[in-house]
Design an enzyme around this catalytic site. Structure first.
Site, PDB file in Angstrom:
ATOM      1  CG  ASN A   1      14.490   8.050   2.331  1.00  0.00           C
ATOM      2  OD1 ASN A   1      14.725   8.966   3.118  1.00  0.00           O
ATOM      3  ND2 ASN A   1      13.312   7.422   2.309  1.00  0.00           N
TER       4      ASN A   1
ATOM      5  CE  LYS B   1      20.137   6.560   9.067  1.00  0.00           C
ATOM      6  NZ  LYS B   1      19.758   6.336   7.668  1.00  0.00           N
TER       7      LYS B   1
ATOM      8  CE  LYS C   1      -3.814   2.285   2.150  1.00  0.00           C
ATOM      9  NZ  LYS C   1      -4.187   2.759   3.437  1.00  0.00           N
TER      10      LYS C   1
ATOM     11  NE  ARG D   1      29.411  -4.741  -6.803  1.00  0.00           N
ATOM     12  CZ  ARG D   1      29.440  -4.779  -8.133  1.00  0.00           C
ATOM     13  NH1 ARG D   1      28.716  -3.921  -8.832  1.00  0.00           N
ATOM     14  NH2 ARG D   1      30.182  -5.647  -8.760  1.00  0.00           N
TER      15      ARG D   1
ATOM     16  CE1 TYR E   1      18.310   5.488  11.955  1.00  0.00           C
ATOM     17  CE2 TYR E   1      19.098   7.271  13.359  1.00  0.00           C
ATOM     18  CZ  TYR E   1      18.409   6.843  12.243  1.00  0.00           C
ATOM     19  OH  TYR E   1      17.815   7.773  11.417  1.00  0.00           O
TER      20      TYR E   1
HETATM   21  P1  NAI Z   1       9.814   6.947   7.638  1.00  0.00           P
HETATM   22  O1  NAI Z   1       9.661   5.829   8.604  1.00  0.00           O
HETATM   23  O2  NAI Z   1       8.692   7.893   7.456  1.00  0.00           O
HETATM   24  O3  NAI Z   1      10.234   6.403   6.217  1.00  0.00           O
HETATM   25  C1  NAI Z   1      11.086   5.323   6.006  1.00  0.00           C
HETATM   26  C2  NAI Z   1      10.487   4.444   4.947  1.00  0.00           C
HETATM   27  O4  NAI Z   1      11.383   3.365   4.663  1.00  0.00           O
HETATM   28  C3  NAI Z   1       9.154   3.814   5.375  1.00  0.00           C
HETATM   29  O5  NAI Z   1       8.143   4.126   4.443  1.00  0.00           O
HETATM   30  C4  NAI Z   1       9.468   2.333   5.448  1.00  0.00           C
HETATM   31  O6  NAI Z   1       8.380   1.498   5.092  1.00  0.00           O
HETATM   32  C5  NAI Z   1      10.617   2.201   4.482  1.00  0.00           C
HETATM   33  N1  NAI Z   1      11.433   1.022   4.744  1.00  0.00           N
HETATM   34  C6  NAI Z   1      11.856   0.572   5.940  1.00  0.00           C
HETATM   35  N2  NAI Z   1      12.587  -0.534   5.805  1.00  0.00           N
HETATM   36  C7  NAI Z   1      12.627  -0.808   4.472  1.00  0.00           C
HETATM   37  C8  NAI Z   1      13.238  -1.814   3.704  1.00  0.00           C
HETATM   38  N3  NAI Z   1      13.951  -2.798   4.277  1.00  0.00           N
HETATM   39  N4  NAI Z   1      13.094  -1.786   2.366  1.00  0.00           N
HETATM   40  C9  NAI Z   1      12.376  -0.803   1.778  1.00  0.00           C
HETATM   41  N5  NAI Z   1      11.760   0.170   2.455  1.00  0.00           N
HETATM   42  C10 NAI Z   1      11.886   0.177   3.797  1.00  0.00           C
HETATM   43  O7  NAI Z   1      11.132   7.735   8.126  1.00  0.00           O
HETATM   44  P2  NAI Z   1      11.825   9.069   7.578  1.00  0.00           P
HETATM   45  O8  NAI Z   1      11.946   9.979   8.726  1.00  0.00           O
HETATM   46  O9  NAI Z   1      11.219   9.553   6.338  1.00  0.00           O
HETATM   47  O10 NAI Z   1      13.301   8.517   7.298  1.00  0.00           O
HETATM   48  C11 NAI Z   1      13.908   8.471   6.032  1.00  0.00           C
HETATM   49  C12 NAI Z   1      15.405   8.312   6.212  1.00  0.00           C
HETATM   50  O11 NAI Z   1      15.946   9.456   6.867  1.00  0.00           O
HETATM   51  C13 NAI Z   1      15.803   7.112   7.065  1.00  0.00           C
HETATM   52  O12 NAI Z   1      16.984   6.543   6.548  1.00  0.00           O
HETATM   53  C14 NAI Z   1      16.075   7.733   8.419  1.00  0.00           C
HETATM   54  O13 NAI Z   1      16.939   6.943   9.192  1.00  0.00           O
HETATM   55  C15 NAI Z   1      16.695   9.052   8.002  1.00  0.00           C
HETATM   56  N6  NAI Z   1      16.641  10.086   9.011  1.00  0.00           N
HETATM   57  C16 NAI Z   1      15.467  10.713   9.316  1.00  0.00           C
HETATM   58  C17 NAI Z   1      15.445  11.715  10.251  1.00  0.00           C
HETATM   59  C18 NAI Z   1      14.219  12.491  10.548  1.00  0.00           C
HETATM   60  O14 NAI Z   1      14.329  13.488  11.286  1.00  0.00           O
HETATM   61  N7  NAI Z   1      13.066  12.112  10.031  1.00  0.00           N
HETATM   62  C19 NAI Z   1      16.665  12.074  11.012  1.00  0.00           C
HETATM   63  C20 NAI Z   1      17.843  11.411  10.566  1.00  0.00           C
HETATM   64  C21 NAI Z   1      17.811  10.443   9.614  1.00  0.00           C
END
Ligand code: NAI
Length: 318
Positions: free
Chosen positions: A98, A167, A52, A131, A163
């Site tokens: 991401n 990171k 979804k 890769r 984490y």
């Molecule tokens: P979010 O949880 O809204 O989005 C992450 C998305 O990745 C989700 O839709 C999830 O279903 C998807 N996902 C998780 N595991 C997956 C996998 N194995 N394969 C494919 N998709 C997968 O979180 P957000 O905040 O948008 O985070 C995006 C990136 O930014 C992440 O890497 C997070 O660690 C990083 N980040 C975010 C921060 C923030 O303030 N929101 C701060 C620092 C880093």
């Protein structure tokens, strides 16, 4: 000023079903790119899966007149995600690594599965996608990669040891991709974003989150992945309208003769010098450190008549 466009380009955004990924995907879709919207559709702790999340974003892009296709694989199967780009659009130009999850827990209580899952999604996932894209980038002598770090990785963060490790790995990964990609016009940069998403909504108050829209991270990512952008190997903090670049800083340091007088006591005696940042350097590679040693050390030949060449090779003295 004319709008930055991505017409004819194919962009893969991982974890694009929500948060920051969704914002990137919509932006590229509205600026002419064909977008692969990847999302596993699980919880923010990495549990479950659903088609979804990706489908909704694909529909949004299409409804706005853009081109997009969904992919539901985990980033740990990154080759399948890149295959979706090739099968549907015939190429890949931009990869936005991401996707991410959290497994916050104090180090004392951390279990192997908390550690392994975080490393798998962030580190292995980014590796697998890059890769798989790499041969296409090299062949077409063009590619743009964004990897996603975090302040938790750059500075450490209570309860986020797994984490943080994952990171900061993104920084080293990016710096090396930038070096290896330079010859092929493949640029890689890494961002430490901050934005309101399901990941941050439980740890920040609503009025702060209101000013941290994912949309305020998009412009920097758009700039860095544009064909005209020459930036590569750089680290950025971005969020809430603020963009800043980070770099390594090294104190001019303590340099002692490497012989019998080089003892713990000798270091302690001049400890202030070790952390004296009054005359700093900004290293960008191992060669910087080697150059520093080269200047200061008189290396004699070994018993085979070889001497160390600080550019990384052993040279025979003739
Ligand atoms: P979010 O949880 O809204 O989005 C992450 C998305 O990745 C989700 O839709 C999830 O279903 C998807 N996902 C998780 N595991 C997956 C996998 N194995 N394969 C494919 N998709 C997968 O979180 P957000 O905040 O948008 O985070 C995006 C990136 O930014 C992440 O890497 C997070 O660690 C990083 N980040 C975010 C921060 C923030 O303030 N929101 C701060 C620092 C880093």
């Amino acid at each position: 000023m004319s709008e930055l466009r991505y017409d004819g380009q194919v962009v893969v955004v991982t974890g694009a079903g929500g948060g920051l990924g969704r914002a990137y995907a919509l932006a590229y879709g509205s600026r002419g790119a064909s977008v692969v919207v990847n999302d596993l559709g699980g919880s923010f702790k990495g549990e479950g899966n659903s088609t979804k999340a990706a489908d909704v974003v694909v529909d949004e892009i299409k409804a706005a007149g853009g081109k997009a296709v969904a992919n539901y694989d985990s980033v740990t199967d990154g080759d399948k995600i890149i295959e979706t780009a090739i099968k549907n659009f015939g190429r890949i130009d931009v990869l936005i690594n991401n996707a991410g999850i959290l497994r916050d827990i104090s180090f004392k209580n951390m279990k192997d599965q908390d550690w392994d899952l975080i490393i798998a999604v962030h580190v292995k996932g980014s590796y697998k996608c890059a890769r798989a894209a790499w041969p296409y980038f090299r062949k077409q002598k063009y590619g743009r990669v964004i990897n996603t770090a975090s302040a938790a990785g750059l500075f450490g963060s209570f309860g986020q040891c797994n984490y943080s490790a994952a990171k900061l790995a993104m920084v080293g990964f990016t710096e090396t991709l930038a070096k290896e990609g330079a010859k092929y016009n493949i640029h890689a940069n890494v961002i430490a974003p901050i934005a309101a998403s399901r990941m941050t909504q439980t740890v920040m108050p609503p009025d702060v989150l209101e000013n941290l829209k994912p949309d305020w991270v998009v412009p920097l990512v758009a700039v860095l992945t544009h064909k005209d952008c020459q930036e590569t190997g750089s680290i950025y903090e971005v969020g809430g309208g603020h963009v800043a670049k980070l770099r390594w800083e090294r104190s001019s340091g303590l340099l002692l003769k490497a012989d019998d007088t080089y003892t713990p006591g000798a270091i302690l005696k001049k400890w202030d010098k070790v952390s004296d940042y009054s005359n700093p350097e900004y290293p960008t590679g191992v060669a910087d450190f080697m150059g520093l040693l080269e200047k200061s050390m008189k290396m004699g030949p070994n018993d085979k008549g070889e001497t160390l060449n600080f550019k990384g090779k052993v040279a025979l003295i003739t």
